[in-house]
Design an enzyme around this catalytic site. Structure first.
Site, PDB file in Angstrom:
ATOM      1  N   LYS A  57      52.607  53.524  46.697  1.00  0.00           N
ATOM      2  CA  LYS A  57      51.413  53.208  47.490  1.00  0.00           C
ATOM      3  C   LYS A  57      51.205  51.692  47.576  1.00  0.00           C
ATOM      4  CE  LYS A  57      47.214  53.399  45.427  1.00  0.00           C
ATOM      5  NZ  LYS A  57      46.431  52.155  45.583  1.00  0.00           N
ATOM      6  N   ASN A  58      51.306  51.013  46.434  1.00  0.00           N
ATOM      7  CA  ASN A  58      50.983  49.582  46.425  1.00  0.00           C
ATOM      8  C   ASN A  58      52.051  48.724  47.100  1.00  0.00           C
ATOM      9  OD1 ASN A  58      48.603  50.146  45.231  1.00  0.00           O
ATOM     10  ND2 ASN A  58      49.127  49.310  43.207  1.00  0.00           N
ATOM     11  N   ARG A 102      39.930  48.091  49.016  1.00  0.00           N
ATOM     12  CA  ARG A 102      40.008  46.654  48.868  1.00  0.00           C
ATOM     13  C   ARG A 102      41.287  46.059  49.463  1.00  0.00           C
ATOM     14  NH1 ARG A 102      38.798  42.412  45.590  1.00  0.00           N
ATOM     15  NH2 ARG A 102      40.773  41.428  45.128  1.00  0.00           N
ATOM     16  N   CYS A 139      33.806  46.536  43.097  1.00  0.00           N
ATOM     17  CA  CYS A 139      34.311  47.898  43.009  1.00  0.00           C
ATOM     18  C   CYS A 139      34.136  48.335  41.582  1.00  0.00           C
ATOM     19  CB  CYS A 139      35.748  47.991  43.461  1.00  0.00           C
ATOM     20  SG  CYS A 139      36.905  47.437  42.250  1.00  0.00           S
ATOM     21  N   ARG A 154      36.350  41.676  41.062  1.00  0.00           N
ATOM     22  CA  ARG A 154      37.529  41.523  41.916  1.00  0.00           C
ATOM     23  C   ARG A 154      37.297  40.621  43.139  1.00  0.00           C
ATOM     24  NH1 ARG A 154      40.678  47.224  42.204  1.00  0.00           N
ATOM     25  NH2 ARG A 154      42.412  45.853  42.536  1.00  0.00           N
ATOM     26  N   PRO A 155      37.183  39.317  42.918  1.00  0.00           N
ATOM     27  CA  PRO A 155      36.964  38.396  44.038  1.00  0.00           C
ATOM     28  C   PRO A 155      38.218  38.213  44.898  1.00  0.00           C
ATOM     29  CG  PRO A 155      37.245  37.178  41.998  1.00  0.00           C
ATOM     30  CD  PRO A 155      37.272  38.628  41.635  1.00  0.00           C
ATOM     31  N   VAL A 156      38.060  37.547  46.057  1.00  0.00           N
ATOM     32  CA  VAL A 156      39.221  37.232  46.909  1.00  0.00           C
ATOM     33  C   VAL A 156      39.367  35.722  47.100  1.00  0.00           C
ATOM     34  CG1 VAL A 156      39.381  39.415  48.172  1.00  0.00           C
ATOM     35  CG2 VAL A 156      37.834  37.624  49.004  1.00  0.00           C
ATOM     36  N   ASP A 157      38.767  34.945  46.169  1.00  0.00           N
ATOM     37  CA  ASP A 157      38.779  33.490  46.316  1.00  0.00           C
ATOM     38  C   ASP A 157      40.194  32.915  46.405  1.00  0.00           C
ATOM     39  OD1 ASP A 157      38.871  34.444  43.620  1.00  0.00           O
ATOM     40  OD2 ASP A 157      38.658  32.389  42.904  1.00  0.00           O
ATOM     41  N   LEU A 158      41.150  33.509  45.687  1.00  0.00           N
ATOM     42  CA  LEU A 158      42.513  32.943  45.701  1.00  0.00           C
ATOM     43  C   LEU A 158      43.172  33.132  47.064  1.00  0.00           C
ATOM     44  CD1 LEU A 158      43.712  34.284  42.232  1.00  0.00           C
ATOM     45  CD2 LEU A 158      42.860  32.001  42.757  1.00  0.00           C
ATOM     46  N   ILE A 167      43.571  42.257  32.577  1.00  0.00           N
ATOM     47  CA  ILE A 167      43.574  41.983  34.024  1.00  0.00           C
ATOM     48  C   ILE A 167      42.191  42.190  34.653  1.00  0.00           C
ATOM     49  CG2 ILE A 167      44.694  42.476  36.250  1.00  0.00           C
ATOM     50  CD1 ILE A 167      46.733  41.510  34.227  1.00  0.00           C
ATOM     51  N   ARG A 186      43.763  59.484  46.528  1.00  0.00           N
ATOM     52  CA  ARG A 186      44.081  58.129  47.009  1.00  0.00           C
ATOM     53  C   ARG A 186      45.460  57.682  46.519  1.00  0.00           C
ATOM     54  NH1 ARG A 186      40.473  53.910  44.982  1.00  0.00           N
ATOM     55  NH2 ARG A 186      42.077  52.760  46.062  1.00  0.00           N
TER      56      ARG A 186
HETATM   57  C1  UD1 Z   1      46.870  45.001  42.880  1.00  0.00           C
HETATM   58  C2  UD1 Z   1      47.060  46.503  42.915  1.00  0.00           C
HETATM   59  C3  UD1 Z   1      46.233  47.167  41.833  1.00  0.00           C
HETATM   60  C4  UD1 Z   1      46.557  46.558  40.480  1.00  0.00           C
HETATM   61  C5  UD1 Z   1      46.446  45.035  40.507  1.00  0.00           C
HETATM   62  C6  UD1 Z   1      46.917  44.362  39.220  1.00  0.00           C
HETATM   63  C7  UD1 Z   1      47.514  46.923  45.271  1.00  0.00           C
HETATM   64  C8  UD1 Z   1      47.042  47.508  46.545  1.00  0.00           C
HETATM   65  N1  UD1 Z   1      46.643  46.978  44.217  1.00  0.00           N
HETATM   66  O1  UD1 Z   1      45.482  44.752  43.128  1.00  0.00           O
HETATM   67  O2  UD1 Z   1      46.514  48.571  41.837  1.00  0.00           O
HETATM   68  O3  UD1 Z   1      45.653  47.062  39.505  1.00  0.00           O
HETATM   69  O4  UD1 Z   1      47.240  44.497  41.582  1.00  0.00           O
HETATM   70  O5  UD1 Z   1      48.222  44.714  38.943  1.00  0.00           O
HETATM   71  O6  UD1 Z   1      48.625  46.452  45.156  1.00  0.00           O
HETATM   72  N2  UD1 Z   1      41.595  37.713  41.241  1.00  0.00           N
HETATM   73  C9  UD1 Z   1      40.766  36.643  41.440  1.00  0.00           C
HETATM   74  N3  UD1 Z   1      40.679  36.119  42.700  1.00  0.00           N
HETATM   75  C10 UD1 Z   1      41.395  36.621  43.749  1.00  0.00           C
HETATM   76  C11 UD1 Z   1      42.250  37.714  43.533  1.00  0.00           C
HETATM   77  C12 UD1 Z   1      42.328  38.248  42.255  1.00  0.00           C
HETATM   78  O7  UD1 Z   1      40.098  36.168  40.522  1.00  0.00           O
HETATM   79  O8  UD1 Z   1      41.275  36.095  44.866  1.00  0.00           O
HETATM   80  C13 UD1 Z   1      41.680  38.306  39.887  1.00  0.00           C
HETATM   81  C14 UD1 Z   1      41.212  39.757  39.862  1.00  0.00           C
HETATM   82  O9  UD1 Z   1      39.825  39.869  39.731  1.00  0.00           O
HETATM   83  C15 UD1 Z   1      41.955  40.310  38.672  1.00  0.00           C
HETATM   84  C16 UD1 Z   1      43.283  39.523  38.716  1.00  0.00           C
HETATM   85  O10 UD1 Z   1      43.048  38.377  39.527  1.00  0.00           O
HETATM   86  O11 UD1 Z   1      41.284  39.976  37.485  1.00  0.00           O
HETATM   87  C17 UD1 Z   1      44.452  40.300  39.298  1.00  0.00           C
HETATM   88  O12 UD1 Z   1      44.095  40.880  40.525  1.00  0.00           O
HETATM   89  P1  UD1 Z   1      45.154  41.113  41.696  1.00  0.00           P
HETATM   90  O13 UD1 Z   1      46.525  40.985  41.147  1.00  0.00           O
HETATM   91  O14 UD1 Z   1      44.771  40.264  42.849  1.00  0.00           O
HETATM   92  O15 UD1 Z   1      44.887  42.626  42.063  1.00  0.00           O
HETATM   93  P2  UD1 Z   1      44.985  43.281  43.501  1.00  0.00           P
HETATM   94  O16 UD1 Z   1      46.007  42.605  44.323  1.00  0.00           O
HETATM   95  O17 UD1 Z   1      43.620  43.460  44.053  1.00  0.00           O
END
Ligand code: UD1
Length: 427
Positions: free
Chosen positions: A22-23, A99, A123, A128-132, A335, A405
């Site tokens: 899925k991922n 997400r 969630c 789980r921010p998207v700042d990066l 994580i 899902r």
């Molecule tokens: C993906 C996977 C999810 C898995 C996760 C970690 C998919 C669709 N989902 O989620 O199943 O649990 O990887 O292996 O592939 N973070 C920030 N800022 C950002 C983005 C992330 O601070 O902009 C933090 C997150 O809050 C978290 C960490 O980075 O603590 C890792 O998250 P990330 O690897 O981005 O997870 P996803 O890509 O959402």
């Protein structure tokens, strides 16, 4: 609402086919936005998250057909063609369901010079921010504004390659930026990039579409932008989280199962941990074989980490597996914050677990007892299925839409290996 009923205590034995990941499938589907030609994805699992992303892509103008597999292929075949982008807005109603919808941001911006994507919001497993994702796109020259819950990104003259250093490893941000950089002018380097097999799979598909990418699978990925990408055909990798889940289902019930189509290298860290707990995990010509050595499992400590470490998406299942092990297991989640919602439910089934901050101390008990339970996310739900398989008596799991899902034919696969499990269809 549907529920699952399990009568526990039967060891699993037989073969289970592992589906496409899925991922991996979700970012691959988003990559279809990068070209006006056809992208064909094979070995696709049929899951609710795939449907959700399909709905989003269709409203962006992608035409999508899902076909059954050919006799020589497992899974489904999805054909996606974004001949013209009809709409660059990803609306709240679709994004809030999943997400990973934020993965359309990079491709839309790279192809159209603009994108408006709803913020995914919080969630159940932490903020789980998207700042990066956003900071990375700004480094590529985009202007980003947050307005009424939407990310509004523009790059009227196109994106320009740059060096992006991630302070934290993020799978999604690495994927979004890798896709955006394929059509940027010049070279982009992603430093401290995620190394997950899903990243490597995406890079392979993008390369088949004409992108120039080196280093995927290491923490430094280099992308040289090209003018346009073309159509391709790509097979999605096997799902390592589904693989790990069935490894643990076998471990907790004390059975012997072969996972056909599973890839050992993708779950090597998980195999090592389970070996320590008393489970044999071996590579076979067709996949992976699992067998519990003798008697009971032994408690082992686990810490979740980015790949190649132990995946956070298997933490809940590992915790369920440790509930009946001899001794204690310390499980540390590094994580995500707040990813222990399965703990109170496991305790209702008789588990002995204490949470201190990011760690949970699991003290093995002789047996779990079946109970009605409910879960709040995908992996937490499946951990309750595992506990139910091992527990004495009947377990009924509510809110199983989470399972749909991420797990295709879960009950059928387990029942074929001797589990007493059925879906109770609700109103
Ligand atoms: C993906 C996977 C999810 C898995 C996760 C970690 C998919 C669709 N989902 O989620 O199943 O649990 O990887 O292996 O592939 N973070 C920030 N800022 C950002 C983005 C992330 O601070 O902009 C933090 C997150 O809050 C978290 C960490 O980075 O603590 C890792 O998250 P990330 O690897 O981005 O997870 P996803 O890509 O959402």
């Amino acid at each position: 609402m549907d529920r699952i009923r399990i009568r526990g205590g039967r060891p699993l034995s037989g073969k289970i086919a592992i589906g496409g990941a899925k991922n991996a499938a979700l970012p691959l589907m988003a990559a279809s936005l990068l070209t006006d030609e056809k992208l064909v994805l094979t070995n696709l699992p049929r899951l609710a998250d795939i449907t959700t992303l399909s709905h989003l892509l269709v409203q962006h103008g992608v035409s999508i057909t899902m076909n059954g597999a050919k006799p020589e292929e497992t899974g489904h075949v999805l054909e996606l063609r974004a001949r013209r982008i009809a709409n660059t807005t990803a609306p709240y109603d679709l994004v809030r369901k999943m997400r990973a919808s934020v993965l359309v941001l990079g491709p839309l911006l790279a192809r159209c010079g603009e994108a408006k994507v709803s913020l995914p919001g919080g969630c159940s497993i932490g903020p789980r921010p998207v700042d990066l994702h956003l900071k990375g796109l700004e480094r590529l020259g985009a202007t980003i504004e947050l307005h009424q819950g939407y990310i509004e990104a523009t790059a009227r003259k196109g994106l320009v390659g740059a060096e992006i250093i991630f302070p934290v490893v993020s799978v999604g941000a690495t994927e979004n930026l890798m896709m955006a950089a394929t059509l940027a002018e010049g070279e982009t380097t992603l430093v401290n990039a995620a190394r997950e097999p899903e990243i490597v799979d995406l890079a392979r598909c993008l390369a088949a579409m004409g992108a120039e990418i080196d280093g995927a699978g290491s923490d430094r990925i280099r992308i040289r932008g090209v003018k346009r990408l073309v159509g391709a055909r790509h097979r999605v990798i096997p799902d390592r989280i589904e693989t790990g889940t069935y490894i643990m289902a076998t471990a907790i019930t004390g059975g012997a199962v072969e996972l056909v189509g599973a890839e050992y290298a993708a779950i090597a860290a998980v195999a090592r941990v389970l070996e320590g707990a008393g489970v044999e995990v071996t590579e076979t010509p067709k996949g992976i074989a699992i067998r519990r050595r003798n008697g009971r499992l032994t408690g082992v400590d686990v810490m979740t980490e980015p790949f190649p470490g132990f995946p956070t998406d298997l933490q809940a299942q590992m915790m369920a597996t440790m509930t009946t092990a001899d001794g204690a297991a310390m499980i540390t989640e590094t994580i995500f914050e707040n990813r222990f919602m399965h703990v109170p439910e496991l305790c209702r089934m008789g588990a002995n677990i204490n949470v201190h901050g990011a760690s949970a101390m699991v003290r093995g008990v002789p047996k779990l007892a079946g109970a009605p339970v409910m879960a709040t996310d995908l992996r937490a739900s499946v951990s309750l299925v595992l506990a139910g398989l091992a527990a004495e008596g009947e377990t009924v799991i509510n809110r199983i839409y989470h399972l749909d899902r991420g797990y295709e034919h879960l009950e059928e696969k387990l029942a074929a290996c001797g589990a007493e499990i059925e879906r109770l269809v609700g109103d």
